[in-house]
Scaffold this active site. Sequence first.
Site, PDB file in Angstrom:
ATOM      1  N   PHE A 220      51.049  39.302  26.197  1.00 24.04           N
ATOM      2  CA  PHE A 220      51.417  40.681  25.926  1.00 24.04           C
ATOM      3  C   PHE A 220      51.054  41.175  24.526  1.00 24.04           C
ATOM      4  O   PHE A 220      51.303  42.329  24.204  1.00 24.04           O
ATOM      5  CB  PHE A 220      52.906  40.855  26.190  1.00 24.04           C
ATOM      6  CG  PHE A 220      53.292  40.461  27.597  1.00 24.04           C
ATOM      7  CD1 PHE A 220      52.987  41.289  28.659  1.00 24.04           C
ATOM      8  CD2 PHE A 220      53.900  39.249  27.849  1.00 24.04           C
ATOM      9  CE1 PHE A 220      53.304  40.925  29.961  1.00 24.04           C
ATOM     10  CE2 PHE A 220      54.222  38.872  29.146  1.00 24.04           C
ATOM     11  CZ  PHE A 220      53.926  39.712  30.213  1.00 24.04           C
TER      12      PHE A 220
ATOM     13  N   ASP B 212      64.004  28.906  18.152  1.00 28.77           N
ATOM     14  CA  ASP B 212      63.235  28.333  17.047  1.00 28.77           C
ATOM     15  C   ASP B 212      63.884  28.730  15.714  1.00 28.77           C
ATOM     16  O   ASP B 212      63.963  29.907  15.370  1.00 28.77           O
ATOM     17  CB  ASP B 212      61.798  28.832  17.086  1.00 28.77           C
ATOM     18  CG  ASP B 212      60.855  27.973  16.265  1.00 28.77           C
ATOM     19  OD1 ASP B 212      61.200  27.667  15.101  1.00 28.77           O
ATOM     20  OD2 ASP B 212      59.783  27.609  16.774  1.00 28.77           O
TER      21      ASP B 212
ATOM     22  N   GLU C 100      61.384  29.880  24.942  1.00 29.73           N
ATOM     23  CA  GLU C 100      61.551  29.858  23.487  1.00 29.73           C
ATOM     24  C   GLU C 100      61.772  31.251  22.923  1.00 29.73           C
ATOM     25  O   GLU C 100      60.985  32.171  23.178  1.00 29.73           O
ATOM     26  CB  GLU C 100      60.313  29.260  22.811  1.00 29.73           C
ATOM     27  CG  GLU C 100      60.467  29.193  21.287  1.00 29.73           C
ATOM     28  CD  GLU C 100      59.151  29.088  20.533  1.00 29.73           C
ATOM     29  OE1 GLU C 100      59.209  28.640  19.370  1.00 29.73           O
ATOM     30  OE2 GLU C 100      58.098  29.465  21.080  1.00 29.73           O
TER      31      GLU C 100
ATOM     32  N   GLU D 118      44.730  46.366  24.356  1.00 26.56           N
ATOM     33  CA  GLU D 118      45.811  47.210  23.839  1.00 26.56           C
ATOM     34  C   GLU D 118      45.552  47.700  22.429  1.00 26.56           C
ATOM     35  O   GLU D 118      45.918  48.825  22.071  1.00 26.56           O
ATOM     36  CB  GLU D 118      47.127  46.419  23.871  1.00 26.56           C
ATOM     37  CG  GLU D 118      48.338  47.189  23.382  1.00 26.56           C
ATOM     38  CD  GLU D 118      49.604  46.348  23.438  1.00 26.56           C
ATOM     39  OE1 GLU D 118      50.692  46.926  23.503  1.00 26.56           O
ATOM     40  OE2 GLU D 118      49.492  45.094  23.409  1.00 26.56           O
TER      41      GLU D 118
ATOM     42  N   HIS E 232      62.361  26.017   6.301  1.00 24.69           N
ATOM     43  CA  HIS E 232      63.298  25.473   7.285  1.00 24.69           C
ATOM     44  C   HIS E 232      64.471  24.808   6.577  1.00 24.69           C
ATOM     45  O   HIS E 232      64.392  24.472   5.396  1.00 24.69           O
ATOM     46  CB  HIS E 232      62.601  24.449   8.171  1.00 24.69           C
ATOM     47  CG  HIS E 232      61.514  25.022   9.015  1.00 24.69           C
ATOM     48  ND1 HIS E 232      60.619  24.249   9.710  1.00 24.69           N
ATOM     49  CD2 HIS E 232      61.173  26.315   9.277  1.00 24.69           C
ATOM     50  CE1 HIS E 232      59.778  25.021  10.371  1.00 24.69           C
ATOM     51  NE2 HIS E 232      60.094  26.284  10.117  1.00 24.69           N
TER      52      HIS E 232
ATOM     53  N   SER F  68      58.307  22.526  13.538  1.00 23.14           N
ATOM     54  CA  SER F  68      58.490  22.747  14.975  1.00 23.14           C
ATOM     55  C   SER F  68      57.639  21.815  15.833  1.00 23.14           C
ATOM     56  O   SER F  68      58.056  21.431  16.928  1.00 23.14           O
ATOM     57  CB  SER F  68      58.158  24.199  15.326  1.00 23.14           C
ATOM     58  OG  SER F  68      59.007  25.093  14.658  1.00 23.14           O
TER      59      SER F  68
ATOM     60  N   ASP G 227      62.653  32.261  14.121  1.00 21.86           N
ATOM     61  CA  ASP G 227      62.050  31.519  13.019  1.00 21.86           C
ATOM     62  C   ASP G 227      61.261  32.431  12.084  1.00 21.86           C
ATOM     63  O   ASP G 227      61.369  32.344  10.854  1.00 21.86           O
ATOM     64  CB  ASP G 227      61.132  30.446  13.606  1.00 21.86           C
ATOM     65  CG  ASP G 227      60.377  29.654  12.570  1.00 21.86           C
ATOM     66  OD1 ASP G 227      60.999  28.834  11.877  1.00 21.86           O
ATOM     67  OD2 ASP G 227      59.150  29.841  12.460  1.00 21.86           O
TER      68      ASP G 227
END
Length: 498
Positions: A270, A44, A314, A221, A462, A94, A319
């Site tokens: 995660f 990305d 990805e 977490e 971008h 994107s 990015d």
Amino acid sequence: MSPLRYAVMLLGVCLVCVGCTPSNPVATPAQSPHARNVILFIGDGMGIATVTAARILDGQQRGGPGEDNVLAFERFPYTALSKTYSIDMQVAESAGTMTAMMTGVKTHGAVIGEGPAVIPEQCGGAAAAALPSLLETAEDRGLATGIVTTTRITHATPAATYAHSPSRNWEADISTPAQAQASGCRDIARQLVEFSHGDGIDVILGGGRAWLMPVGATDPERPAQQGLRADGRNLIDEWRAGRAQRTYVWNQAQFDALTIGPAQQVLGLFEPDHMQFSADRATDPSGEPSLAEMTAKAIEILSARETGYFLMVEGGRIDHGHHAGNAYRALTDAIALAEAVSVADQLTNAADTLIVVTADHSHTLSMSGYAARGNPILDKARNANGTLQLDATGKPYTTLGYANGPGAQVKSSSQAAGTKQFPHFAQQFDTAAVERVDLSTIDTAAVNYLQEAAVPMSSETHGGEDVAVYARGPHSDAVHGVIEQNEIYAIMRNAYGW
């Protein structure tokens, strides 16, 4: 009008018809074997300057000068340039670019899995404008499927593989307007869990568990963080209850302990938000797998099905590093993507697996000056004798910089903005018009250093130039020349022989 002129006119019409489903730009030989598996890697924001700088950084981290280094995907035999514009954006987002690659149709920049007929941010007409994705088609045809990302699993690039939405921002119910929900538009997280094609997506690995958890639910977490869903639904629990042999994991130990069976489906989330940058992953409290580890695990699980598969991987935080004006994190995440490609290349056979590596769009990173061979790519530019190269004000500068972003310095001038005339070559530079920070004592190779930018912006933007495409495996010879981004879909679909 002559037949030749008429044919040329029709060709021109076809080339600008960006809402059309394309044909393969290069006819592949009829005798070419079809692919059993297709893996699409998306870096990305990984423009050509990013690839070059990552190549050099990787080589220098290995102890070499860097310039002669080769990233894993740069060894692939076929390459092309891809034009990334959307139907409404010269410099694209994107959502629209990944939709082009997953559906074969260029569309609006901020929509997910929707054709040009949809009105962005409006639910009306969205159902009719929805386009089938390659992943959905793969599931319908009995293939195994997987999504691996370092971003939220509901973020634009992964979402375009399975979701359909007039807005990339409708990731959860809290960010989806009530009127849109009342009109039947489901948020992206719901669409992931309620996915109805085939037997469901077999491997889902990334971040963003807060988008699937209800408000009030404590993150396992990070106790200070809670779920974001206002509808009270725990989509993680719903996903687990949907089929037998589904396993949910959220840390490194659980990931490492996964057992693989022919009917196994895995959801691994995660982080409550995006996963860690590669540069920061070691500090994660509960540990999280690298992109290469997730790629290897996905291939292992999908290969156990013996049906063939489609996998999208990805490197999404390239990015984010660029948006922050932080080349260190962007480049180290690009290197992590290259490592994941290397793993995939080793675990699969080029005789039956097409691997395509590309970017959805570029960024404004530039590599300039006249630094000597082997000069540290993140450092200040130096001559062959180690002397710092200086700007017109006598201050050093870095090889890497951005056209815009948070690293911009305040500039002042005695003349009103926009009144200067175009300078003739070698004209005396007005040093009083520029103020820059003196980088002489600043560690520009530090993890948190923000490269200088020309235009001050809170977030770097971008870039709109073409990006590279790299390929190996069945039908990879279709990847050459300059292609429209939506042609990548046709290349992958044709590789399957569909």
